[in-house]
Write a protein that holds these residues in place. Structure first.
Motif, PDB file in Angstrom:
ATOM      1  N   ILE A   1      12.992   6.977   0.377  1.00 22.33           N
ATOM      2  CA  ILE A   1      11.671   7.496   0.753  1.00 22.33           C
ATOM      3  C   ILE A   1      10.806   6.370   1.307  1.00 22.33           C
ATOM      4  O   ILE A   1      10.133   6.517   2.335  1.00 22.33           O
ATOM      5  N   GLN A   2      10.827   5.233   0.637  1.00 21.39           N
ATOM      6  CA  GLN A   2       9.993   4.101   1.050  1.00 21.39           C
ATOM      7  C   GLN A   2      10.376   3.607   2.448  1.00 21.39           C
ATOM      8  O   GLN A   2       9.524   3.428   3.314  1.00 21.39           O
TER       9      GLN A   2
ATOM     10  N   THR B   1       9.538   3.757   8.433  1.00 26.47           N
ATOM     11  CA  THR B   1      10.065   3.943   9.784  1.00 26.47           C
ATOM     12  C   THR B   1       9.197   4.909  10.579  1.00 26.47           C
ATOM     13  O   THR B   1       8.864   4.661  11.752  1.00 26.47           O
ATOM     14  N   LEU B   2       8.790   6.008   9.956  1.00 23.40           N
ATOM     15  CA  LEU B   2       7.974   7.001  10.649  1.00 23.40           C
ATOM     16  C   LEU B   2       6.568   6.473  10.902  1.00 23.40           C
ATOM     17  O   LEU B   2       6.008   6.665  11.993  1.00 23.40           O
ATOM     18  N   ILE B   3       5.986   5.798   9.927  1.00 23.36           N
ATOM     19  CA  ILE B   3       4.645   5.240  10.097  1.00 23.36           C
ATOM     20  C   ILE B   3       4.612   4.247  11.253  1.00 23.36           C
ATOM     21  O   ILE B   3       3.773   4.322  12.156  1.00 23.36           O
TER      22      ILE B   3
ATOM     23  N   ILE C   1      13.294  13.620  -0.386  1.00 23.58           N
ATOM     24  CA  ILE C   1      13.041  12.548   0.581  1.00 23.58           C
ATOM     25  C   ILE C   1      12.065  13.023   1.653  1.00 23.58           C
ATOM     26  O   ILE C   1      11.096  12.332   1.986  1.00 23.58           O
ATOM     27  N   ALA C   2      12.321  14.212   2.194  1.00 29.39           N
ATOM     28  CA  ALA C   2      11.508  14.709   3.298  1.00 29.39           C
ATOM     29  C   ALA C   2      10.069  14.978   2.867  1.00 29.39           C
ATOM     30  O   ALA C   2       9.112  14.590   3.560  1.00 29.39           O
ATOM     31  N   GLU C   3       9.879  15.639   1.722  1.00 29.96           N
ATOM     32  CA  GLU C   3       8.521  16.000   1.313  1.00 29.96           C
ATOM     33  C   GLU C   3       7.750  14.803   0.787  1.00 29.96           C
ATOM     34  O   GLU C   3       6.570  14.625   1.099  1.00 29.96           O
ATOM     35  N   ALA C   4       8.408  13.965  -0.017  1.00 35.04           N
ATOM     36  CA  ALA C   4       7.732  12.766  -0.510  1.00 35.04           C
ATOM     37  C   ALA C   4       7.394  11.834   0.647  1.00 35.04           C
ATOM     38  O   ALA C   4       6.308  11.244   0.692  1.00 35.04           O
ATOM     39  N   GLY C   5       8.326  11.713   1.606  1.00 32.02           N
ATOM     40  CA  GLY C   5       8.055  10.876   2.769  1.00 32.02           C
ATOM     41  C   GLY C   5       6.905  11.413   3.597  1.00 32.02           C
ATOM     42  O   GLY C   5       6.060  10.649   4.080  1.00 32.02           O
ATOM     43  N   ALA C   6       6.846  12.726   3.770  1.00 28.39           N
ATOM     44  CA  ALA C   6       5.740  13.333   4.509  1.00 28.39           C
ATOM     45  C   ALA C   6       4.418  13.077   3.807  1.00 28.39           C
ATOM     46  O   ALA C   6       3.393  12.799   4.447  1.00 28.39           O
TER      47      ALA C   6
ATOM     48  N   ALA D   1       0.838  -1.208   0.000  1.00 32.78           N
ATOM     49  CA  ALA D   1       0.000   0.000   0.000  1.00 32.78           C
ATOM     50  C   ALA D   1       0.864   1.246   0.000  1.00 32.78           C
ATOM     51  O   ALA D   1       0.558   2.223  -0.681  1.00 32.78           O
ATOM     52  N   ARG D   2       1.970   1.230   0.735  1.00 33.11           N
ATOM     53  CA  ARG D   2       2.855   2.389   0.760  1.00 33.11           C
ATOM     54  C   ARG D   2       3.545   2.566  -0.587  1.00 33.11           C
ATOM     55  O   ARG D   2       3.784   3.688  -1.034  1.00 33.11           O
ATOM     56  N   ILE D   3       3.886   1.457  -1.235  1.00 33.53           N
ATOM     57  CA  ILE D   3       4.493   1.531  -2.564  1.00 33.53           C
ATOM     58  C   ILE D   3       3.514   2.150  -3.552  1.00 33.53           C
ATOM     59  O   ILE D   3       3.886   2.973  -4.394  1.00 33.53           O
ATOM     60  N   ASP D   4       2.237   1.770  -3.439  1.00 34.61           N
ATOM     61  CA  ASP D   4       1.218   2.318  -4.336  1.00 34.61           C
ATOM     62  C   ASP D   4       1.071   3.827  -4.129  1.00 34.61           C
ATOM     63  O   ASP D   4       0.924   4.585  -5.091  1.00 34.61           O
TER      64      ASP D   4
END
Length: 284
Positions: free
Chosen positions: A254-255, A260-262, A213-218, A13-16
């Motif tokens: 990013i993935q 890790t944050l989730i 990385i930061a914005e896409a990860g957020a 789901a995160r990859i999607d």
């Protein structure tokens, strides 16, 4: 509306979510308006940190700066009576090196002047609009992110918007493990905190890669919990990843960093691990 934190948490789901993000950023980068913006942006010099500070002190609202003649070439002119912003300009001269070849070397510094876009009139510049997020979504996720930060030993403080330059939503001081978030809407604050925590998790040397990385990860973290930040995140990353290879290079980071944050938010919030059920407290 925020979604459940139980179902839909599998890695696929995160990859999607990340694939949707990449497609949306790519659509912006392929547009004619973005290509025009790139062309204009390439004409602006990159200033040293010292000059950036001088510009910020003299003109905090400056979005772009350039010399008098550079603005004329861009179809704009400096308004009569406007005062230039003083910056340090290197003096160079050609010298012969040990191999007998000529090269340019900095021999000293003088004072030069630039003007902000806001001091000029003329042809409008193409812009990549990065709007501030509005809305009340994200309160529960904000609390989870705060608890995660506390576990990591990261201090989070909030500051009024007039304490930082326009468009600045916050900052992270890695040496002090301190995040400052500007007081905007709840949705914007939550996205900003997720962005800064991504810096904490995956800080890299290259600034463009770092911001992607930061914005896409957020975006992935917020979308995972049912909060859409796309109207800000898509153009933000498109502007930093001017070369599409930049975003592709960091997709793996990013993935893993967003995961890790989730999972970190889940752990500190006493919620079920990925794929499990959670209480209705995370629903609105």
């Amino acid at each position: 509306m925020e979604g459940r934190l139980g179902r839909g948490t599998e890695p696929q789901a995160r990859i999607d979510i990340l694939q949707r993000f990449e497609d949306a950023v790519g659509a912006i980068q392929d547009s004619e308006s973005f290509r025009r913006w790139l062309d204009v942006s390439s004409r602006f010099h990159q200033y040293s940190l010292g000059n950036q500070l001088l510009i910020a002190l003299a003109r905090p609202d400056a979005s772009y700066v350039a010399g008098y003649n550079a603005w004329l070439k861009l179809g704009r002119h400096v308004r009569r009576g406007e005062k230039g912003i003083a910056i340090m300009v290197p003096h160079r001269r050609k010298v012969t090196n040990d191999d007998g070849e000529g090269e340019q070397r900095v021999t000293g510094f003088g004072t030069g002047y630039v003007f902000a876009l806001e001091q000029t009139d003329g042809e409008p510049l193409p812009m990549v609009a990065v709007p501030t997020l509005e809305g009340d979504a994200g309160a529960d996720l904000w609390d989870g992110l705060i608890r995660f930060a506390e576990r990591e030993g990261v201090q989070v403080t909030r500051t009024p918007s007039d304490q930082l330059p326009p468009e600045t939503m916050g900052y992270y001081l890695p040496g002090k493990k301190h995040i400052v978030v500007v007081e905007y809407s709840q949705r914007q604050r939550t996205k900003t905190l997720a962005h800064k925590l991504m810096h904490h998790i995956a800080l890299v040397d290259d600034r463009a890669e770092n911001e992607c990385i930061a914005e896409a990860g957020a975006y992935v973290v917020c979308a995972h919990f049912g909060i859409d930040t796309g109207e800000r995140s898509f153009p933000y990353v498109a502007a930093w990843a001017k070369d599409k290879s930049v975003l592709k290079k960091v997709l793996g980071t990013i993935q893993t960093a967003s995961a890790t944050l989730i999972e970190g938010v889940r752990a500190v919030s006493g919620r079920a691990p990925a794929g499990g059920e959670v209480s209705d407290a995370w629903q609105q």
